[in-house]
Motif scaffolding. Structure first.
Motif, PDB file in Angstrom:
ATOM      1  N   GLU C 120      14.782  52.890 -72.628  1.00  0.00           N
ATOM      2  CA  GLU C 120      14.800  51.522 -71.782  1.00  0.00           C
ATOM      3  C   GLU C 120      15.847  51.339 -71.003  1.00  0.00           C
ATOM      4  N   LEU C 121      17.104  51.666 -72.132  1.00  0.00           N
ATOM      5  CA  LEU C 121      18.503  51.405 -71.600  1.00  0.00           C
ATOM      6  C   LEU C 121      18.722  52.652 -70.540  1.00  0.00           C
ATOM      7  N   ARG C 123      16.599  54.355 -68.964  1.00  0.00           N
ATOM      8  CA  ARG C 123      15.956  54.192 -67.784  1.00  0.00           C
ATOM      9  C   ARG C 123      16.556  53.293 -66.637  1.00  0.00           C
ATOM     10  N   ARG C 124      17.388  52.428 -66.991  1.00  0.00           N
ATOM     11  CA  ARG C 124      17.885  51.393 -66.351  1.00  0.00           C
ATOM     12  C   ARG C 124      18.739  52.063 -65.272  1.00  0.00           C
ATOM     13  N   ASP C 125      19.509  53.322 -65.466  1.00  0.00           N
ATOM     14  CA  ASP C 125      20.228  54.160 -64.686  1.00  0.00           C
ATOM     15  C   ASP C 125      19.657  55.504 -64.007  1.00  0.00           C
ATOM     16  N   LYS C 199      12.123  48.557 -58.436  1.00  0.00           N
ATOM     17  CA  LYS C 199      12.587  47.810 -59.513  1.00  0.00           C
ATOM     18  C   LYS C 199      13.320  46.475 -58.681  1.00  0.00           C
ATOM     19  N   LYS C 478      19.957  56.074 -56.081  1.00  0.00           N
ATOM     20  CA  LYS C 478      20.249  54.759 -56.509  1.00  0.00           C
ATOM     21  C   LYS C 478      20.992  54.014 -55.596  1.00  0.00           C
TER      22      LYS C 478
END
Lengths: 176, 55, 1403, 382
Positions: C120-121, C123-125, C199, C478
């Protein structure tokens, strides 16, 4: 030192400590759980007990603490009252002589304690059931150690003989 | 807002002067570089001559 | 430390002063409050977060001897009791990653086995964990700090591990409600942009020209490196966020930019990539058999039977070239090799891919460049190449290849694959829209926002940068998403855009000295022989253990890895990782600097081998080690079992008094600290032999000499002489080389050595001084105007300095100075007192039967994890008189306190029991909330079910719950017997009486007058000024004693002080706030009342009458007489003088202690005499100069040639009618020394004043064993006495020099000001009270009371009753124990209340 | 009306009360404590006898010294009424303020424990002969505990015990001394604790019967009254009991005790329990006068008019008790006696306590001695 169990639910590494009852707590022989009261003085031994908590030093649950302002406040009547009501052990924990917040309270506690000791000895209460100790507010580990050792001593001694007398107290009829 | 006093350093001396000023009724801003008060004294276990704790 | 709760004190922890402007009394101060990343208003200090924090860093509190978590509280009883995180910046791995992926974060989580959270962490970036885990060029690994130890971490392979291990999609719940955004090109850049837009809630639609998303990831990268399944996992995850992908939709062909805007897409992202392949432009490129790399890979990816030549040459050095050659091998080429014009270092391909290729039999021709391709009937048969050499680096930083003339050669090959790079081809768009292009034909964009020349259109990836890595494309996507979000919201694209934190400084990265070398865990690979036969994935990925092992190699460079586990576990969600520093402006009247000291790192004193040898410690490390809550819980980490008793050495003055470290002062506390440590060591190791190597043992304070003797009695050996060096022998014990007392060089063996390192100004003192505009002295400490007379004022008005900031001193002196500084600071704050608001609250009627409310606290998990709180609440309801019971998550929180207040009103409660933590923490805050609703705060009790139950019985939850029930039962029993108590108030008289008009009394009087109090000084002598008046000069300013005294007297009387000389004190009655003082002046008695009394009666000098020839020789005088001689100029005909130190001190005469002033005074006088050509010898038992500037003066005396001779025993003075020689047994050489003299000066010690016994009776102030007045507490009440309202300062407490006395005088002034500042003194209601009817007047309570708070009053003739003076009663209750009839009892702890608890517990 | 109180009123003939107030006039407590009046309490009992009587704090102030009974023209047994009132009041949770924090009461209640192994015989010096089985038993009482509890005021009640055994040995009797003897229960009874009084009684009766003793000699009058009146009244067991002074008087009359000459002037404090409760006035005097050279100066208020030593059953010790004690000591001093002869451990403790106050003037200080000790010392050895 921290054995806190896992908070997050799903990981299977650490079993939740709620359902594992260790053997140490149930005494194998008589299942006797001593009831002990500890008179702790507000400035030295009471904060030491708190410190034992902060450092998570484990000790048996048999010790229950009554807070008094100074060790010198504990009179023979309190100790006798405790034994009379069925205490198996009584601990009086005061400051070291030079730490005492009231300069000489700890010394007075020691003098009064001598009288109490002689009374309980004469009553036939085993000498080990009554303990006077000196614990400063920084000696959390000493408090935990004393609590553990005292509980074990009392556990070995078994229950106090002073219990309710068997004679039933039905109505007494006076006969002239 | 009434003017206060600034105390730089949260060790045993800083805390003492802050307390004295506060007890005299003044506002005190106590600025400490570390995360909490106590300075060196909090790391000391026993104090000489009286050997009592720094609690 | 009740400073934490004081309403007037605002604490700025974790902060520093960064700017000060203005002059006293109004300064403007700017304070920088460094972010703690935890909101301290919400944090309750429950301590749950460190239990889940995976990162361990050095614990500065334990001097790096042990570890702590990244989120921490400095020590359990810290004030403020809050948690915080130190962040050192962005770790190297995260900093070097273009997308800023938090590698340290997910690696830390892996080490904890938390793979789902790790993914999860990540995929945050970066939405492509599976892809990047396999093909990323991992710039992070090349920057991983572990490479300096052994090898960098396998960061990419670990990323792949978590994405493989957690196949299932984390269920994203796309509530996409915002505008639509168009993304052109489903390559890594486009998909990444779409992902980050989704997101944020936008609705992205991706238009892909080909029929499958993925861009080069799908079309070019061979399956044996990136299996389709892995790619699809990432793509499906992105789609799960609501990203819509339309394949077969080519921009420029099927639709145009304008159409998109028409279909109300608010913004467009162009991720077109760089698919156009470059050709070399050499002859024969158009022959059959020459193919372009991407087309070749594209075909091979879909058709494993794609035809391939027997001997294949691949031109180029990038990843595609290596992919192409390995694909050729798999397609059956017998021989395949790479032709590359530069050398191995310059090859851009991943090193491990090249190694794999070589393992699969691929050969590489470096520094070779094709020039011509031959063919026969249209098919390739051979290729001519030329050798190259490398010249200077070109613009890309890589060295330019230069062909070597005549080195051509040919190789016969049947296929050539051109992999020399791609280029972006966006020409087809320029017709429609006027995009600004770079000279490489890519989009020209704003580097920060990726905005193209057309507003609303953004571009990123290879289409902007030209062919680059996957991770750079993802990063571009991003950034673009952020810009698009700002563009659509109309927010300025650049303003406080979150840039990367700067990289962690190398010196902040903690690499433990004893780190084991542990090579990188190798990921299992298919055997190359088998691998080259098919397209199966070569790398097999890590197993769980391998991943855990590899992740534990991480050095946690940045400390906190922002893995956010703590956020999840924090119930009051107080943790805010995005917190930034804050600046606060304050306006203050005055400033007090108490910055303390640091310890010198003795590594410079290399001869002692600190850090080189294991068992050499500094004294501060010993302090931590020997403490129970230290790193080793009180045991010396010797690393070996002690067979025979411990041998331990202390070496004093390491760094102090040492020119080479330019530390020209004595650190003053190390001697006493060593003596204390020697006693602590004796406690832990009773049979240890301890040796202290010293120059002078400086035990000059109150009770210090006795403490030194105690250590001697315990068998600690003291050797005079400083060791030269320490060597470690082979068994690891330390050999100390030193010169012993009779001059031979000697060595001794020890298990461990402690260096008493010097105290140096704390870091940052210099720049703070600049900020404040004050000077520092030559030693780097803050300069005070005049060490002896004005020790507390800095060189700038309104700025006070005290404690160790002005020079090393012990806690007692620091505290005294701190109080002194407080009163001087207060003078600048006149008129700024804070108003004390008084509001009337209607009191709750508490008569009638008790109605008890019980409130049980969870304390987050701290109680509820062990004690079944609900069961305790139900049980409480069954207890007698309990009418209400309830539980709270945090009873101490604001919300809970309000609820309790409501319950009190709702259920008309008149008693409250809170079952929670220790009364020591929150008793007062609960009492305040009770008072606020009118319930008497003493009808309240706390059952301590945390510190004394749940925390200490964690393994026995049922028994702990049972105990909690019993504790609640006891509290309820007690609270039912409690009665309301009310604060008593005493009116305060604001005048002050000072006894003794010496320099101390005068200084204290002046300070108090400046604070606006009326002062009367009572001096029994006719002339005031005490001893100081007769001093010819006071070092270091050398001003005459008389002038200073006269100046002080003028200042005192000028400010309205009353100086009553030749007045005798008769009696004192009353108590604090109302002392009645009766004095007599020439037989006329008068009386006045004052609020406080200050004892400044000083001391007298020892009279050596009848000793040392005092009676026989006229020229044997005391140092006081010498001062008078100097004043009256009577020393002309003297040639040589001998000083005899310690006469009447340190056991000589009946004064056990050191008199502290005489060494410094003797040296001052010696310098004065020496400068007038008189020879001087000082016979001493150790020179004890300790105060500021004294060490320099001692050095000056030696420079001038003053002789310092150690001596023992009683010196003998001989001569006929005049003393002519002094003979003394010398401890150095065992012969006696005789010195011709024509003047002998006896440095006499200070002894208690004769009338101190009388004063002790009058004020009832106890005296210590040394007959000086006894202070309340040596450390925390140095200037108070046990009698409330009576203070003491100066030599009447213990011998001290002028500087110390002045600080104490100001300290007393501060205490008195604090006491008298309030118009009412409130008395704590917990005092004893007498039931007159039961009192027999036996007087035992009065006899037992230490504080003289009880006296017997004769009500009728012969009938006495005890009466308690509640102003003096401290509430200890020992009188109750002494009372036979139970007439006296202690409020709030009455006998019946204690017995009620016993009955509840056992009954 | 509470049935028990009603019966007590009938038994004590309280209904005959003529409200003449003579009792309040003579009561030593009322003299100082103007809030206490036996007459009003009797009225309250007769009129309501319910809650407000039981809740009245004054019922605990009575010294039960029986002076009022002595003087009451209607011969009302006031202290029996008081006893019953206290027994009932205790049942509804009322109680007196026990002195010394209730330490004495706790001691006695602890002694109700069945298997108790007290170590209380250390006071028996080796020249004293005692036994575990025999027909004459010497009942020690709580003196061993009192000497510890009051060690700070230098009390030595056990001297009387040693003297008693010495005298009995002199008379050829080797008394039984029970190693596990319990408190007779007097103080608990008079503070209304019937439950524990009964337990102590049962234990004592069982121990004594086991020892085979037929006759019990007491040196403590309170124990003597309890065995003589209360045990038979509540438990129906009858032992032949006598006070040591009776034994001595009898021995003197049949010439068994020879005394040495003792030139001393003494005065005698009649213990309430010995005097007014049990009517024993002459035996102690006979004992004293049997010592040659001893001159007995009677106090003005002696025999049935003696004034109590100020406290009973360790309850409600107050400023009034102090005043009673000061008055009594002054009275003893005024007789010119150099020795104040007591015959009860409680008297010794209370008087010593009053004299130990540093504020107590010399006019209230007099040397005290227990009667049996006086006699034992005066015995001709051999």
């Amino acid at each position: 030192m921290r054995q806190g169990d896992k908070k997050s639910g799903d990981s299977t590494i650490m079993p939740n400590s709620k359902n594992t009852v260790t053997q140490q707590s149930r005494d194998k022989t008589t299942g006797f759980e001593p009831k002990i009261v500890a008179f702790c003085c507000n400035w030295c031994s009471y904060p030491a007990a708190d410190g034992a908590g902060v450092a998570r030093l484990q000790y048996p649950t048999n010790i229950k603490i009554v807070r008094v302002m100074c060790g010198g406040r504990v009179t023979p009547s309190f100790v006798l009252k405790a034994f009379e009501l069925g205490a198996d052990g009584v601990l009086v924990a005061t400051c070291h002589f030079e730490d005492c917040h009231y300069m000489f309270g700890a010394r007075k506690a020691a003098d009064v304690h001598k009288i109490t000791e002689r009374l309980t000895a004469m009553l036939g209460i085993e000498k080990e059931r009554l303990k006077l100790d000196w614990i400063s507010s920084a000696e959390a580990s000493k408090f935990a150690r004393v609590a553990k050792e005292f509980t074990e001593t009392i556990r070995k001694l078994g229950p106090s003989a002073i219990k309710k007398s068997p004679y039933a107290t039905d109505e007494i009829i006076e006969n002239e | 807002m009434p003017k206060g006093a600034l105390v730089v350093g949260g060790g045993v001396a800083g805390v003492q002067s802050a307390l004295d000023l506060a007890n005299a009724g003044f506002k005190v801003f106590l600025v400490e570089r570390g995360p909490c008060l106590g300075g060196r004294t909090s790391q000391i276990h026993k104090i000489f001559t009286s050997m009592d704790c720094t609690g | 430390m009740d400073v934490g709760r004081h309403p007037n004190i605002e604490i700025f922890a974790n902060s520093e002063v960064v700017g000060v402007e203005g002059e006293a009394p109004d300064f403007k101060v700017k304070v920088r409050r460094k972010s703690t990343f935890v909101d301290w208003d919400k944090c309750t200090g429950c301590g749950e977060c460190p239990t889940v924090c995976p990162v361990h860093v050095n614990d500065e509190f334990q001097l790096d001897l042990s570890k702590r978590e990244a989120i921490y509280r400095r020590y359990p009883q810290a004030v403020p009791n809050k948690f915080l995180i130190d962040k050192k910046g962005s770790p190297p791995c995260r900093y070097s990653c273009p997308a800023g992926v938090n590698a340290q974060g997910y690696i830390a989580l892996i080490s904890q086995g938390k793979y789902k959270e790790a993914l999860e962490l990540e995929r945050r970036d970066n939405p492509f964990p599976a892809v990047c885990g396999r093909v990323c060029t991992h710039p992070c690994e090349s920057d991983c700090k572990r490479k300096d130890v052994d090898e960098p971490l396998a960061i990419a392979q670990l990323k792949r591990f978590i994405s493989d291990r957690e196949p299932q999609l984390s269920p994203a719940n796309p509530a996409l409600d915002k505008e639509k955004v168009a993304v052109v090109g489903a390559g890594p850049a486009g998909l990444s942009a779409a992902y980050f837009l989704a997101k944020r809630g936008y609705r992205p639609t991706v238009f892909e020209a080909t029929d499958h998303p993925g861009g080069l990831l799908y079309w070019a990268i061979p399956r044996f490196r990136l299996p389709e399944a892995a790619l699809m996992r990432d793509l499906d995850h992105i789609k799960s966020w609501g990203v819509e992908v339309r394949t077969g939709a080519a921009l420029g062909k099927d639709f145009g930019i304008k159409d998109l805007f028409k279909q109300d897409y608010k913004a467009i992202f162009l991720g077109l990539g760089a698919a156009k392949e470059k050709s070399m432009g050499i002859d024969g490129e158009d022959l059959q058999g020459v193919v372009l790399c991407v087309q070749f890979l594209n075909k091979a990816v879909h058709d494993p039977q794609t035809p391939v030549g027997k001997r294949v040459a691949v031109v180029g050095g990038g990843n595609s070239a290596v992919d192409a050659v390995r694909t050729a091998v798999r397609l059956g080429a017998e021989e395949a090799f790479i032709v590359y014009r530069r050398s191995r270092q310059e090859m851009p391909a991943n090193e491990e891919e090249i190694v794999e290729a070589e393992k699969e039999g691929v050969k590489i021709h470096y520094l070779t460049n094709p020039t011509k391709i031959f063919g026969k009937d249209g098919k390739v048969t051979g290729m001519e190449c030329i050798k190259m050499k490398l010249g200077e680096p070109d613009s890309s930083g890589r060295r330019k290849p230069i062909p070597i003339e005549g080195s051509e050669f040919t190789m016969n090959i049947d296929m050539v694959i051109m992999a020399i790079g791609q280029a972006a081809d966006v020409s087809f768009l320029t017709k429609e829209e006027n995009f600004e292009l770079t000279r490489w034909g890519t989009f020209a964009v704003d580097p920060d926002t990726l905005q193209t020349s057309i507003p609303g259109i953004f571009a990123g990836g290879d289409a902007v940068t030209g062919p680059a890595t996957v991770i750079e494309a993802i990063a571009a996507g991003k950034e673009a998403a952020e810009s698009i979000d700002r563009y659509i919201r109309g927010v300025d694209p650049k303003e406080n855009r979150k840039k990367k934190d700067d990289r962690v400084r190398d010196e902040d990265i903690e690499i433990p000295d004893d780190i084991q070398i542990q090579k990188r865990t190798a990921m299992p690979m298919l055997d190359p022989e088998k691998a080259k036969k098919n397209f199966e994935e070569v790398g097999q990925g890590f197993s769980d253990e391998q991943a855990r092992k590899e992740s534990n190699r991480c050095l946690s460079c940045a400390g906190c890895s922002e893995c956010l586990e703590c956020v999840k576990v924090c119930e009051p969600n107080a943790i805010v990782h995005e917190m930034v520093d804050e600046y606060v402006d304050l306006d203050v009247g005055s400033i007090i600097v108490t910055t303390g000291v640091d310890y010198l790192d003795p590594t410079e004193a290399s001869e002692y081998g600190y850090k080189r040898f294991k068992n050499v410690y500094t004294s501060f490390e010993i302090e931590r080690i020997m403490s129970e809550d230290g790193p080793t819980a009180g045991k010396l980490p010797l690393g070996k079992e002690l067979t025979e008793p411990l041998s331990f050495a202390f070496i004093q003055c390491v760094g102090s008094r040492n020119m080479r470290h330019d530390i020209n002062y004595c650190s003053r506390i190390c001697c006493m600290n060593t003596i204390k440590d020697s006693l602590v060591l004796k406690e832990h190791y009773p049979d240890a032999n301890i040796v202290v190597f010293y120059i002078d043992i400086r035990a000059f304070g109150k009770g210090f000499e006795e403490f030194y003797n105690r250590s001697l009695e315990k068998g600690v050996k003291y050797i005079k002489g400083k060791p030269s060096k320490i060597i470690e022998d082979d068994q690891g014990s330390l050999v100390i080389h030193y010169e012993d007392e009779d001059g031979h060089s000697n060595k001794m063996l020890f298990d461990a050595v402690c260096l008493s390192s010097a105290l140096i100004p704390s870091k940052g003192c210099k720049d703070l001084a600049e900020v404040l505009g004050v000077d520092t002295d030559e030693d780097g400490f803050f300069k005070n105007t005049e060490p002896a007379i004005m020790p507390l004022e800095s060189t700038k008005k309104g700025i006070l300095v005290c404690g160790c900031a002005t020079g090393p001193k012990d806690i007692t002196d620091s505290i005294a100075e701190a109080s002194g500084a407080a009163v001087k600071a207060a003078c600048f704050l006149e008129g700024h007192e804070l108003p004390i608001e008084k509001k009337e609250i209607e009191q709750v009627d508490v008569s009638g039967p008790p109605r008890v409310g019980v409130f049980v606290c969870h304390c987050g998990p701290n109680i509820s994890k062990v004690v079944d709180v609900k069961a305790v609440v139900e049980y409480a309801k069954t207890l007698p008189d309990v009418v209400f019971a309830e539980d709270y998550a945090f009873a101490c929180s604001e919300t809970a306190q309000h609820q309790i207040q409501e319950r009190i009103a709702e259920y008309k409660l008149n008693r409250v029991v809170v079952a929670a933590c220790t009364p020591k923490t929150h008793e007062i805050s609960f009492q305040d909330s009770l008072t606020a609703v009118g319930l008497n705060p003493y009808l309240f009790d706390i059952a301590n079910i945390r510190n004394q139950c749940s925390w200490v019985h964690q393994k026995e939850p049922e028994k702990a719950t049972e105990k909690a029930r019993e504790l609640v039962r006891m509290s309820v029993a007690r609270v039912r017997k409690l009665g309301p108590l009310f604060m008593k108030e005493l009116s305060v008289n604001r005048d002050v009486a000072i006894i003794g008009a010496g320099i101390t009394g005068l200084r204290c009087g002046i300070d108090l007058l400046q604070r606006g109090y009326k002062v009367k000084i009572i001096e029994k002598k006719e002339v005031s000024g005490g001893l100081v008046r007769h001093l010819s000069s006071i070092y270091p300013s050398f001003r005459a004693g008389k002038d200073i005294i006269e100046k002080l007297i003028k200042e005192f009387t000028g400010a309205g002080g009353e100086l009553l000389t030749s007045t005798e004190l008769v009696d004192v009655t009353g108590y604090v706030g109302n002392f009645g003082v009766k004095v007599k002046r020439d037989a006329k008695e008068s009386e006045f009342t004052v609020g406080a009394i200050v004892l400044a009666t000083g001391s007298e000098l020892y009279d050596p009458a009848g000793r040392l020839g005092r009676d026989r020789f006229p020229n044997v005088i005391t140092n006081m007489e010498l001062e008078e001689k100097i004043l009256s100029g009577g020393i002309e005909d003297v040639k040589s003088v001998a000083f005899l130190q310690c006469i009447g001190s340190r056991g000589d005469g009946n004064n056990p202690g050191c008199s502290r002033y005489c060494c410094q005074a003797a040296i001052k006088e010696a310098i004065y005499l020496k400068e007038r050509g008189i020879d001087v010898a000082i016979l001493n038992r150790g020179v004890r100069v300790y105060s500021k500037g004294a060490e320099r003066m001692y050095r000056k005396a030696r420079e001038l040639g003053v002789l310092f001779l150690p001596y023992e025993g009683e010196p003998e003075i001989s001569g006929t009618d005049k003393a002519q020689a002094v003979t003394v047994p010398s401890s150095d050489i065992d012969a006696d020394i005789t010195i011709p003299v024509d003047l002998v000066v006896l440095s006499v010690g200070m002894v208690p004043a004769a009338d101190s016994g009388h004063l002790s009776e009058v004020f009832k102030v106890p005296r210590g064993p040394d007959k000086f007045f006894l202070e309340r507490h040596s450390k925390f009440g140095p200037v108070e006495t046990t009698v409330e309202g009576v203070f003491l300062c100066g030599c009447c407490q213990f011998p001290q020099d002028i500087g110390d006395s002045i600080s104490q005088a100001s300290a007393v002034a501060s205490k008195v000001a604090a006491l008298l500042s309030r118009d009412k003194i409130t008395l704590a209601p917990i005092t004893s009270t007498v039931i007159e009817e039961y009192c027999r007047g036996c007087g035992r309570c009065a006899e037992v009371c230490e504080f003289h708070a009880i006296e017997l009053v004769e009500k009728e003739k012969g009938v006495f009753t005890a009466k308690v003076n509640e102003a003096l009663c401290k509430g200890c209750g020992t009188c109750v124990a002494a009372c036979p009839t139970g007439a006296i009892d202690l409020r709030h702890f009455r006998s019946e209340q204690i017995e009620a608890q016993l009955e509840a517990l056992f009954g | 009306m509470n049935s028990k109180i009603a019966k007590a009123i009938r038994d004590s003939k309280a209904y005959l009360c003529m409200e003449c107030g003579k009792c309040t006039g003579t009561c030593p407590v009322s003299r100082y404590n103007h809030g206490y009046s036996p007459r009003i309490l009797v009225n309250k009992a007769i009129r309501s006898g319910n809650h407000d009587l039981l809740k009245d704090k004054n019922i605990w102030a009575c010294l039960t010294c029986k002076l009022c009974d002595e003087r009451c023209p209607a011969a009302i047994e006031y202290i029996d009424l008081t006893l019953t009132t206290r027994l009932e009041a205790k049942k509804i949770g009322e109680g007196a303020l026990c002195s010394h924090g209730g330490a004495a009461q706790s001691l006695m209640r602890i002694m109700t424990t069945p298997e108790l192994e007290q170590k209380r015989l250390d006071w028996i010096d080796n020249d004293l002969k005692t036994t575990q089985q025999g027909d004459v038993l010497y009942f020690v009482g709580c003196m061993p505990y009192f000497d510890i509890l009051f060690s700070d005021i230098k009390v030595n009640t056990l001297q009387a015990a040693r003297a008693s055994v010495k005298i009995l040995n002199k008379l050829g009797i080797t008394p039984v001394v029970l190693p596990q003897e319990r408190c007779c229960g007097h103080d608990l009874l008079w503070s209304g604790d019937m439950e524990n009084f009964e337990k102590l009684a049962r234990h004592n009766i069982e121990e004594i019967t086991k020892s085979g003793a037929k006759r019990i000699v007491f040196s403590c009058p309170e124990g003597y009254r309890t065995f003589k009146i209360d045990y038979p009244r509540y438990f129906g067991t009858h032992f032949r009991v006598e006070h040591i002074t009776e034994t001595i008087a009898r021995a003197i009359s049949n010439g068994e005790l020879k005394m040495k000459n003792l030139e001393k002037v003494v005065t005698f404090q009649d213990p309430c329990r010995l005097g007014r409760h049990l009517r024993i006035y002459d035996e102690p005097r006979k004992a004293i006068t049997s010592v040659p050279g001893l001159q007995l100066n009677e106090m003005a208020r002696s025999r049935q008019r003696a004034i109590c030593c100020g406290v009973s059953a360790w309850m409600s010790c107050s400023t009034y008790s102090k005043s009673i004690q000061r008055a009594r000591l002054t009275e003893a001093k005024e007789t010119g006696a150099d020795l104040f002869v007591l015959s009860c451990p409680k008297c010794e403790i209370h008087f010593q306590c009053a004299m130990s106050d540093e504020k107590a003037g010399n006019d209230t200080r007099i040397e005290t001695i227990q009667l049996v000790t006086l006699i034992a010392d005066a015995l001709e050895d051999g």
